[in-house]
Design a protein around this motif. Structure first.
Motif, mmCIF file in Angstrom:
data_model
loop_
_atom_site.group_PDB
_atom_site.id
_atom_site.type_symbol
_atom_site.label_atom_id
_atom_site.label_comp_id
_atom_site.label_asym_id
_atom_site.label_seq_id
_atom_site.Cartn_x
_atom_site.Cartn_y
_atom_site.Cartn_z
ATOM 1 N N ASP A 140 47.952 45.967 48.349
ATOM 2 C CA ASP A 140 46.672 46.631 48.665
ATOM 3 C C ASP A 140 46.348 46.624 50.161
ATOM 4 O OD1 ASP A 140 46.382 46.984 45.975
ATOM 5 O OD2 ASP A 140 44.870 45.430 45.686
ATOM 6 N N ASP A 159 34.719 43.463 38.209
ATOM 7 C CA ASP A 159 35.293 43.440 39.560
ATOM 8 C C ASP A 159 35.378 44.868 40.124
ATOM 9 O OD1 ASP A 159 36.663 41.719 41.585
ATOM 10 O OD2 ASP A 159 38.346 43.050 41.172
ATOM 11 N N ASP A 181 33.561 46.415 43.329
ATOM 12 C CA ASP A 181 34.390 46.878 44.457
ATOM 13 C C ASP A 181 34.321 48.387 44.666
ATOM 14 O OD1 ASP A 181 35.219 44.324 44.850
ATOM 15 O OD2 ASP A 181 37.260 44.584 44.084
ATOM 16 N N GLN A 215 37.777 42.464 34.734
ATOM 17 C CA GLN A 215 38.298 43.501 35.639
ATOM 18 C C GLN A 215 37.323 44.669 35.794
ATOM 19 O OE1 GLN A 215 41.136 42.926 37.498
ATOM 20 N NE2 GLN A 215 40.371 44.665 38.654
ATOM 21 N N PHE A 265 55.995 31.536 42.534
ATOM 22 C CA PHE A 265 56.390 32.113 41.261
ATOM 23 C C PHE A 265 57.582 31.324 40.674
ATOM 24 C CE2 PHE A 265 58.223 36.046 39.223
ATOM 25 C CZ PHE A 265 57.196 36.164 38.312
ATOM 26 N N HIS A 287 50.897 38.731 46.278
ATOM 27 C CA HIS A 287 51.602 40.017 46.240
ATOM 28 C C HIS A 287 50.608 41.185 46.159
ATOM 29 C CE1 HIS A 287 55.862 38.454 45.043
ATOM 30 N NE2 HIS A 287 55.415 37.963 46.169
ATOM 31 N N ASP A 288 49.527 40.981 45.414
ATOM 32 C CA ASP A 288 48.516 42.049 45.291
ATOM 33 C C ASP A 288 47.914 42.388 46.658
ATOM 34 O OD1 ASP A 288 46.712 43.744 43.570
ATOM 35 O OD2 ASP A 288 45.228 42.507 44.589
ATOM 36 N N LYS A 307 47.155 44.488 33.828
ATOM 37 C CA LYS A 307 47.194 43.704 35.074
ATOM 38 C C LYS A 307 46.302 42.458 35.033
ATOM 39 C CE LYS A 307 43.806 45.830 38.171
ATOM 40 N NZ LYS A 307 43.534 46.546 39.383
ATOM 41 N N THR A 308 45.303 42.441 34.158
ATOM 42 C CA THR A 308 44.374 41.304 34.130
ATOM 43 C C THR A 308 44.178 40.678 32.748
ATOM 44 O OG1 THR A 308 43.154 42.276 35.977
ATOM 45 C CG2 THR A 308 42.007 40.602 34.703
ATOM 46 N N GLU A 312 50.854 47.418 37.443
ATOM 47 C CA GLU A 312 50.695 47.680 38.886
ATOM 48 C C GLU A 312 51.464 48.933 39.299
ATOM 49 O OE1 GLU A 312 49.116 46.077 41.722
ATOM 50 O OE2 GLU A 312 47.850 45.280 40.151
ATOM 51 N N ARG A 354 40.533 37.458 51.376
ATOM 52 C CA ARG A 354 40.308 37.059 49.984
ATOM 53 C C ARG A 354 39.678 35.680 50.003
ATOM 54 N NH1 ARG A 354 41.932 38.411 44.887
ATOM 55 N NH2 ARG A 354 43.443 39.953 45.580
HETATM 56 C C1 FPP Z 1 44.162 42.279 41.252
HETATM 57 O O1 FPP Z 1 43.731 43.585 41.126
HETATM 58 C C2 FPP Z 1 45.600 42.212 40.855
HETATM 59 C C3 FPP Z 1 46.035 41.727 39.713
HETATM 60 C C4 FPP Z 1 45.102 41.223 38.696
HETATM 61 C C5 FPP Z 1 47.477 41.699 39.346
HETATM 62 C C6 FPP Z 1 48.462 41.803 40.468
HETATM 63 C C7 FPP Z 1 49.853 41.759 39.907
HETATM 64 C C8 FPP Z 1 50.978 41.924 40.616
HETATM 65 C C9 FPP Z 1 50.955 42.147 42.069
HETATM 66 C C10 FPP Z 1 52.288 41.876 39.915
HETATM 67 C C11 FPP Z 1 52.646 40.492 39.445
HETATM 68 C C12 FPP Z 1 53.300 39.676 40.468
HETATM 69 C C13 FPP Z 1 53.618 38.349 40.322
HETATM 70 C C14 FPP Z 1 54.354 37.650 41.402
HETATM 71 C C15 FPP Z 1 53.241 37.562 39.117
HETATM 72 P P1 FPP Z 1 42.739 44.210 42.195
HETATM 73 O O2 FPP Z 1 43.495 44.588 43.411
HETATM 74 O O3 FPP Z 1 42.005 45.279 41.491
HETATM 75 O O4 FPP Z 1 41.707 43.011 42.417
HETATM 76 P P2 FPP Z 1 41.305 42.191 43.714
HETATM 77 O O5 FPP Z 1 39.906 42.700 44.015
HETATM 78 O O6 FPP Z 1 41.287 40.760 43.259
HETATM 79 O O7 FPP Z 1 42.286 42.454 44.793
#
Ligand code: FPP
Ligand code: MG
Length: 275
Positions: free
Chosen positions: A95, A215, A219, A212, A123, A90-91, A174-175, A153, A100
């Motif tokens: 985004d 990360d 990023d 996080q 899920f 979903h992320d 979120k993390t 989010e 990935r």
């Molecule tokens: C990564 O962040 C994203 C997360 C840690 C959480 C995402 C959560 C959701 C989309 C809501 C929950 C949904 C469900 C189905 C449980 P980032 O974009 O900063 O890191 P990245 O570099 O890994 O993309």
């Protein structure tokens, strides 16, 4: 990387079982046309960091598990990794990310419609596993985690110019809350005392912050940059996390938890050097 290998080796047998179940989950989950979608996703597994947190936390409290406790732990690990997978799917849709773990994302290959549904299916599967367990802990803790992740989010999407305090609150939601919950669930299976549960929960929360921030620094996350967040801020959380587990008896499992902390923070230098 050596630190990560050492940490995962401490719970290798259980991790292999978790991986085996996950690799075959598409057979169990859905057949026919959707099989290809799940096979594609699970072809490239992650690091199993969250299952590692469950297993290391449990074994740091009680190294020898009963058969029932072991089964309980493995089921928790599978459910938690499925929830993590769903959140990443979903992320990447949110985004608009097309890569990935070195491969194209589900939204990149199959489109957003299929990716949303695949995330939802994983899920649902995860909560089916949690709902079939002998205690309600997994279900209760993980529903709260998902609620916090979704709220964080939404906040991230709404407040693109938030303060440092807001940034920290969002990454916690979120993390870090998820990693904290993994440590708590592992500790609960091992019948840890109240203080030990809280200590591991705090360790997980601080590890999540380290994760996080690292990360985001790698990023070039805009909210982190805007708030002058640097890798030194991640190091502050490393110190906190080390203190959290100070009172836990020494073992290879506790060492695994500290190794994970250093693996995450050291990944910054190794990735910066490579770039
Ligand atoms: C990564 O962040 C994203 C997360 C840690 C959480 C995402 C959560 C959701 C989309 C809501 C929950 C949904 C469900 C189905 C449980 P980032 O974009 O900063 O890191 P990245 O570099 O890994 O993309
Ligand atoms: Mg993302």
């Amino acid at each position: 990387m050596l630190r990560f290998i050492e940490a995962s080796n401490a719970v290798r047998k259980e991790l292999n079982e978790v991986e085996n179940i996950l690799k075959n989950i598409d057979e169990d989950l859905i057949k026919g046309a959707s099989k290809e979608v799940f096979e594609y996703f699970f072809k490239n597994s992650g690091k199993y960091l969250r299952p590692m947190l469950i297993l290391l936390s449990a074994k740091a409290i009680k190294p020898d598990m009963t058969i029932e406790q072991r089964v309980h732990l493995i089921n928790l690990c599978v459910a938690v990794e499925l929830i993590h997978s769903a959140s990443l799917i979903h992320d990447d849709i949110i985004d608009n990310d097309l890569f990935r773990r070195g491969q194209k994302t589900l939204n990149g290959v199959y489109g957003r419609k299929i990716a949303v549904l695949a995330g939802d299916a994983l899920f649902a599967k995860a909560f089916n596993i949690l709902a079939s367990m002998t205690t309600r802990d997994g279900e209760q803790v993980m529903t709260q985690v998902v609620e916090k992740m979704c709220v964080a989010e939404i906040e991230q999407a709404q407040y693109s110019e938030g303060s440092r305090k807001e940034y920290l609150r969002i990454i916690e939601g979120k993390t870090a809350v998820f990693m904290s919950a993994c440590c708590k669930l592992g500790a609960l299976v091992a019948n840890a005392g109240r203080e030990e549960v809280v200590a591991l929960e705090k360790y997980g929360l601080n590890l999540g912050m380290v994760y996080q921030i690292t990360d985001d620094c790698l990023d070039g996350d805009l909210n982190a940059i805007r708030n002058n967040i640097t890798i030194d801020n991640a190091k502050e959380f490393v110190v906190k996390a080390e203190l959290d587990v100070e009172g836990i008896e020494s073992s290879i499992y506790k060492e695994g938890l500290t190794n994970l902390l250093y693996y995450v923070i050291e990944s910054y230098d190794s990735k910066v050097k490579k770039a």
